[in-house]
Scaffold this motif. Structure first.
Motif, PDB file in Angstrom:
ATOM      1  N   GLY A 153      -5.503  -4.073   4.619  1.00 42.95           N
ATOM      2  CA  GLY A 153      -3.809  -4.055   4.293  1.00 42.95           C
ATOM      3  C   GLY A 153      -3.376  -4.398   3.399  1.00 42.95           C
ATOM      4  O   GLY A 153      -2.415  -4.376   3.105  1.00 42.95           O
ATOM      5  N   VAL A 154      -4.537  -5.560   2.573  1.00 48.94           N
ATOM      6  CA  VAL A 154      -3.904  -6.262   1.294  1.00 48.94           C
ATOM      7  C   VAL A 154      -4.740  -5.417   0.137  1.00 48.94           C
ATOM      8  O   VAL A 154      -5.600  -4.914   0.332  1.00 48.94           O
ATOM      9  CB  VAL A 154      -4.478  -7.335   1.403  1.00 48.94           C
ATOM     10  CG1 VAL A 154      -4.033  -7.934   0.228  1.00 48.94           C
ATOM     11  CG2 VAL A 154      -3.791  -7.601   1.974  1.00 48.94           C
ATOM     12  N   LEU A 155      -3.890  -4.894  -0.655  1.00 50.44           N
ATOM     13  CA  LEU A 155      -4.515  -4.567  -2.326  1.00 50.44           C
ATOM     14  C   LEU A 155      -5.090  -5.568  -2.972  1.00 50.44           C
ATOM     15  O   LEU A 155      -5.222  -6.624  -2.939  1.00 50.44           O
ATOM     16  CB  LEU A 155      -3.461  -4.016  -2.838  1.00 50.44           C
ATOM     17  CG  LEU A 155      -3.978  -3.017  -4.411  1.00 50.44           C
ATOM     18  CD1 LEU A 155      -4.539  -1.898  -4.039  1.00 50.44           C
ATOM     19  CD2 LEU A 155      -3.407  -3.361  -5.024  1.00 50.44           C
ATOM     20  N   PRO A 209       5.664   1.769  -4.367  1.00 52.63           N
ATOM     21  CA  PRO A 209       6.110   0.647  -3.676  1.00 52.63           C
ATOM     22  C   PRO A 209       6.845   0.638  -2.285  1.00 52.63           C
ATOM     23  O   PRO A 209       7.926   1.728  -2.977  1.00 52.63           O
ATOM     24  CB  PRO A 209       5.891  -0.629  -4.173  1.00 52.63           C
ATOM     25  CG  PRO A 209       6.073  -0.523  -5.665  1.00 52.63           C
ATOM     26  CD  PRO A 209       5.964   1.049  -5.688  1.00 52.63           C
ATOM     27  N   SER A 210       6.956   0.740  -1.567  1.00 50.23           N
ATOM     28  CA  SER A 210       8.092   0.876  -0.377  1.00 50.23           C
ATOM     29  C   SER A 210       9.235   0.243  -0.727  1.00 50.23           C
ATOM     30  O   SER A 210       9.615  -0.951  -0.995  1.00 50.23           O
ATOM     31  CB  SER A 210       7.812   1.383   1.066  1.00 50.23           C
ATOM     32  OG  SER A 210       6.933  -0.684   1.226  1.00 50.23           O
ATOM     33  N   PHE A 211      10.070   0.480  -0.492  1.00 53.32           N
ATOM     34  CA  PHE A 211      11.531  -0.009  -0.602  1.00 53.32           C
ATOM     35  C   PHE A 211      11.857  -1.003   0.712  1.00 53.32           C
ATOM     36  O   PHE A 211      11.480  -0.807   1.562  1.00 53.32           O
ATOM     37  CB  PHE A 211      12.822   0.864  -0.844  1.00 53.32           C
ATOM     38  CG  PHE A 211      12.408   2.390  -1.600  1.00 53.32           C
ATOM     39  CD1 PHE A 211      12.904   1.829  -2.899  1.00 53.32           C
ATOM     40  CD2 PHE A 211      12.716   3.527  -1.239  1.00 53.32           C
ATOM     41  CE1 PHE A 211      12.146   2.466  -3.600  1.00 53.32           C
ATOM     42  CE2 PHE A 211      12.257   4.633  -2.108  1.00 53.32           C
ATOM     43  CZ  PHE A 211      12.406   4.017  -3.222  1.00 53.32           C
ATOM     44  N   GLY A 254      -3.819  -8.526  -3.726  1.00 55.36           N
ATOM     45  CA  GLY A 254      -3.081 -10.143  -3.147  1.00 55.36           C
ATOM     46  C   GLY A 254      -1.860  -9.294  -2.627  1.00 55.36           C
ATOM     47  O   GLY A 254      -1.477 -10.138  -2.028  1.00 55.36           O
ATOM     48  N   MET A 255      -1.365  -8.342  -2.719  1.00 52.11           N
ATOM     49  CA  MET A 255      -0.146  -8.162  -2.610  1.00 52.11           C
ATOM     50  C   MET A 255      -0.559  -6.860  -1.171  1.00 52.11           C
ATOM     51  O   MET A 255      -1.190  -5.954  -0.989  1.00 52.11           O
ATOM     52  CB  MET A 255       0.698  -7.435  -3.029  1.00 52.11           C
ATOM     53  CG  MET A 255       0.400  -8.020  -4.941  1.00 52.11           C
ATOM     54  SD  MET A 255       2.017  -8.745  -5.073  1.00 52.11           S
ATOM     55  CE  MET A 255       3.336  -7.849  -5.109  1.00 52.11           C
ATOM     56  N   SER A 256       0.280  -7.005  -0.241  1.00 52.96           N
ATOM     57  CA  SER A 256       0.493  -5.880   1.221  1.00 52.96           C
ATOM     58  C   SER A 256       0.408  -4.696   0.412  1.00 52.96           C
ATOM     59  O   SER A 256       1.390  -4.118  -0.212  1.00 52.96           O
ATOM     60  CB  SER A 256       1.987  -6.467   1.762  1.00 52.96           C
ATOM     61  OG  SER A 256       1.500  -4.958   3.137  1.00 52.96           O
ATOM     62  N   PHE A 257      -0.094  -4.069   0.770  1.00 57.72           N
ATOM     63  CA  PHE A 257      -0.201  -2.103   0.041  1.00 57.72           C
ATOM     64  C   PHE A 257       1.039  -1.388   1.060  1.00 57.72           C
ATOM     65  O   PHE A 257       0.573  -0.807   2.153  1.00 57.72           O
ATOM     66  CB  PHE A 257      -1.668  -1.845   0.599  1.00 57.72           C
ATOM     67  CG  PHE A 257      -1.733  -0.367  -0.296  1.00 57.72           C
ATOM     68  CD1 PHE A 257      -1.594  -0.088  -1.624  1.00 57.72           C
ATOM     69  CD2 PHE A 257      -2.284   0.753   0.296  1.00 57.72           C
ATOM     70  CE1 PHE A 257      -1.725   1.252  -1.935  1.00 57.72           C
ATOM     71  CE2 PHE A 257      -1.891   2.239   0.248  1.00 57.72           C
ATOM     72  CZ  PHE A 257      -1.850   2.254  -0.952  1.00 57.72           C
ATOM     73  N   ASP A 258       1.941  -1.576   0.770  1.00 59.20           N
ATOM     74  CA  ASP A 258       2.879  -1.246   1.392  1.00 59.20           C
ATOM     75  C   ASP A 258       3.369  -0.359   0.559  1.00 59.20           C
ATOM     76  O   ASP A 258       3.915   0.056  -0.345  1.00 59.20           O
ATOM     77  CB  ASP A 258       4.281  -2.299   1.252  1.00 59.20           C
ATOM     78  CG  ASP A 258       4.323  -3.250   2.065  1.00 59.20           C
ATOM     79  OD1 ASP A 258       3.053  -3.306   2.542  1.00 59.20           O
ATOM     80  OD2 ASP A 258       4.666  -4.272   2.120  1.00 59.20           O
ATOM     81  N   ALA A 259       3.637   1.303   0.721  1.00 63.77           N
ATOM     82  CA  ALA A 259       3.308   2.225  -0.595  1.00 63.77           C
ATOM     83  C   ALA A 259       4.574   3.885   0.003  1.00 63.77           C
ATOM     84  O   ALA A 259       4.633   3.872   1.469  1.00 63.77           O
ATOM     85  CB  ALA A 259       2.089   2.685  -0.817  1.00 63.77           C
ATOM     86  N   LEU A 260       4.949   4.664  -0.675  1.00 67.64           N
ATOM     87  CA  LEU A 260       5.437   5.645   0.001  1.00 67.64           C
ATOM     88  C   LEU A 260       4.830   6.937  -1.013  1.00 67.64           C
ATOM     89  O   LEU A 260       4.477   6.706  -2.664  1.00 67.64           O
ATOM     90  CB  LEU A 260       6.833   5.965  -0.825  1.00 67.64           C
ATOM     91  CG  LEU A 260       7.932   4.366   0.182  1.00 67.64           C
ATOM     92  CD1 LEU A 260       8.927   5.248  -0.566  1.00 67.64           C
ATOM     93  CD2 LEU A 260       7.133   4.875   1.861  1.00 67.64           C
ATOM     94  N   ILE A 270       3.088   3.964   3.987  1.00 66.64           N
ATOM     95  CA  ILE A 270       2.354   3.280   4.051  1.00 66.64           C
ATOM     96  C   ILE A 270       2.760   1.923   4.082  1.00 66.64           C
ATOM     97  O   ILE A 270       3.213   1.295   3.572  1.00 66.64           O
ATOM     98  CB  ILE A 270       1.119   3.151   3.333  1.00 66.64           C
ATOM     99  CG1 ILE A 270       0.763   4.878   3.603  1.00 66.64           C
ATOM    100  CG2 ILE A 270      -0.443   2.073   4.045  1.00 66.64           C
ATOM    101  CD1 ILE A 270      -0.157   5.101   2.174  1.00 66.64           C
ATOM    102  N   SER A 271       2.119   1.044   5.281  1.00 59.49           N
ATOM    103  CA  SER A 271       2.704  -0.444   5.278  1.00 59.49           C
ATOM    104  C   SER A 271       1.843  -1.534   5.767  1.00 59.49           C
ATOM    105  O   SER A 271       1.151  -1.037   7.231  1.00 59.49           O
ATOM    106  CB  SER A 271       3.872  -0.429   6.482  1.00 59.49           C
ATOM    107  OG  SER A 271       4.331  -2.089   6.815  1.00 59.49           O
TER     108      SER A 271
END
Ligand SMILES: [Zn+2]
Length: 422
Positions: free
Chosen positions: A31-33, A59-61, A376-382, A416-417
C-alpha cells in the motif's frame, strides 16, 4: 506484496503547477508507493500489471473540516446567517444524536458518501454525545477511511439539551480520546465548538489536555462579523478572537481553525507564529453569506492552509467542487478588492490544498503521508474517466480540469486507500 499499476498520474508536489506523468508505472509495496516510473524496473518485470484504464489517476481527496451530524441538512435553510442557522436548524438537528439508534442509522450514510465522492481521509466533527460520536468513528473505520473524529464540547450559549456541565464534558472527552487511542486509522481530536459556546474554564482545561496528551484541536474562528463582535463582548480581556484561543492553550501546531475570514494583521502573525492551520471553507462561507477568506493573501504570508467542505453549511461533500469554489471566490475577491491588489488563486493551488496540503496534517500527526504520488507515500488514489469519445482531443490535464468543474462521482471509477480498493 508488490503491485504494479499502469496509468496517467496527475498530482501537485508544489502548489504552483500540476505534474502530469502519462503511461507510467506505479510500484506499490503493502500500500505504500515505492516508485512511479516510465518503465517497470527490471526486477519487477515478471509481475502482473493492473491497467488503470484510459483516464487519469489523481491523489484521493482529504477534507479538513466537516460536520457528520449535519450531513442530512446539507442545502437546507441556507438563506439564514450563521447564528440563526445554528439556532433554528443545526442545534435541533444535533440534539437528535442523543439517541445512538439515530446515529447508527445516519452515520453509515455519511461514511459511504465520503467514499463515493473520493474523500478517503477527513477531520470530522461529531456532536456533544460520546456514544453517538463513537458510532461515527466505527462507521468511518468500517468504510475504510482514515480520520480524526471529535466529540464536541459546549458548556454555554447552546440549547439546554446540548449543554454540558464542564466537568462532565471533560471527563467524557478524556474517555472518548482514550477509547479511540493513538494507533488506529481513526483518532481523536479535541473539539471545542467555538469560543462563544465554551467557558474560559472549559477552554483552559481542553488546552491543558491537548498539551498533556499531545492531542490535536479543531474549532471555528472569525466566520462572520456578528460572531466576531459577540466574541469581543464575551471576552473583553482578549485583544481579538484569535487571542481567545491562544490565551487558553488551544492555538498550536496541531490546531485546525476553520474560516478565519476577518483576521487583522496581528492575528495572522500569531497564526503563523503558532504554526496553526487555517481551513478555508468557501462553499459554507458563500452559502451563509459570511464573507470571503483572503486565501491568496494568507498563502503569500506563509500561513499553513487547508480546505474543507464544512457540511452542512457547505452543500456538498465533494472536495472537487470545493476546489473550484475556492478559485471562484478568490476571483470574486480580486474583482471586489482591486484597489488592494488581491490576486486570485490558481486551480493547481486549490487542488494542492485538497490533497498534498491537507495531507500534511495527517503526516504531522503520524498517520502516514498522503496527497502526492511520491516514493514513501501511502498509495491513496482515484481513477477518473470522463467517458469522452477518443475524437475529443483533451490533454490529461484538461480531463482533470473538466472533472473538477463539471464531473461528479460517476466519473470516479476506482477509489484506492493504502493500496486497497474501497
Ligand atoms: Zn464548521
Amino acid at each position: 506484496m508488490i503491485k504494479v499499476y499502469k496509468g496517467t498520474f496527475i498530482d501537485t508536489p508544489t502548489p504552483e503547477s500540476f505534474r502530469v506523468r502519462d503511461n507510467h508505472y506505479a510500484l506499490c509495496d503493502e500500500g505504500v508507493l515505492k516508485s512511479l516510473t516510465k518503465h517497470v524496473p527490471r526486477e519487477y518485470e515478471s509481475l502482473p500489471v493492473t491497467d488503470l484504464g484510459p483516464g487519469i489517476v489523481i491523489p484521493s481527496f482529504i477534507d479538513l473540516h466537516i460536520h457528520a451530524p449535519q450531513h442530512m441538512q446539507m442545502g437546507v435553510g441556507l438563506d439564514l446567517e450563521l447564528l440563526d442557522w445554528l439556532n433554528t436548524l443545526t442545534f435541533p438537528g444535533e440534539t437528535r444524536f442523543t439517541s445512538p439508534e439515530y446515529a447508527r442509522e445516519l452515520y453509515p450514510l455519511f461514511a459511504a458518501d465520503l467514499v463515493r465522492q473520493g474523500t478517503l481521509r477527513a477531520v470530522v466533527y461529531g456532536t456533544v454525545h460520546s456514544e453517538s460520536t463513537m458510532i461515527l468513528a466505527e462507521e468511518l473505520e468500517k468504510a475504510g477511511l482514515k480520520a480524526f473524529v471529535g466529540k464536541v464540547n459546549m458548556d454555554c450559549h447552546a440549547p439546554p439539551e446540548l449543554l454540558e456541565d464542564r466537568r462532565q464534558s471533560l471527563e467524557e472527552t478524556e474517555a472518548f480520546c482514550l477509547k479511540l487511542g493513538d494507533k488506529g486509522s481513526i483518532r481523536p481530536i479535541l473539539t471545542p465548538r467555538f469560543a462563544p459556546s465554551c467557558s474560559i474554564g472549559l477552554m483552559k482545561a481542553l488546552g491543558a489536555l491537548s498539551h498533556r496528551d499531545d492531542l490535536p484541536v479543531q474549532s471555528h474562528l472569525s466566520e462572520t462579523v456578528s460572531e466576531t463582535r459577540w466574541v469581543s463582548d464575551l471576552f473583553p480581556d482578549s485583544r481579538n478572537y484569535t487571542q481567545v484561543y491562544d490565551q487558553n492553550g488551544l492555538l498550536g501546531k496541531g490546531s485546525l481553525m476553520a474560516h478565519a475570514i476577518f483576521l487583522n494583521d496581528e492575528e495572522v502573525d500569531l497564526i503563523v507564529k503558532r504554526e496553526t492551520t487555517l481551513v478555508h471553507c468557501p462553499s459554507a462561507n458563500s452559502n451563509l453569506g459570511s464573507g470571503i477568506m483572503p486565501l491568496a493573501r494568507y498563502l503569500d504570508r506563509g500561513v499553513s492552509l487547508g480546505l474543507g467542505t464544512d457540511v452542512g453549511a457547505g452543500h456538498t461533500t465533494a472536495m472537487y467542487r470545493v476546489i473550484t469554489q475556492a478559485v471562484t471566490v478568490s476571483k470574486l475577491l480580486k474583482i471586489l478588492q482591486r484597489e488592494k491588489g488581491q490576486r486570485a488563486v490558481s486551480l493547481s493551488e486549490a487542488f494542492f490544498l485538497a490533497t498534498a496540503g491537507n495531507g500534511k496534517f495527517f503526516e504531522k500527526r503520524g498517520m502516514g503521508s498522503s496527497g502526492v504520488f511520491q516514493g514513501g507515500m501511502s498509495f491513496d488514489a482515484l481513477v477518473l474517466d470522463m467517458g469522452l469519445p477518443p475524437v475529443v482531443k483533451l490533454t490529461p490535464l484538461n480531463h482533470l480540469e473538466r472533472f473538477l468543474y463539471s464531473g461528479d462521482d460517476r466519473n470516479i471509477k476506482k477509489r484506492i486507500s493504502g493500496g486497497k480498493e474501497l
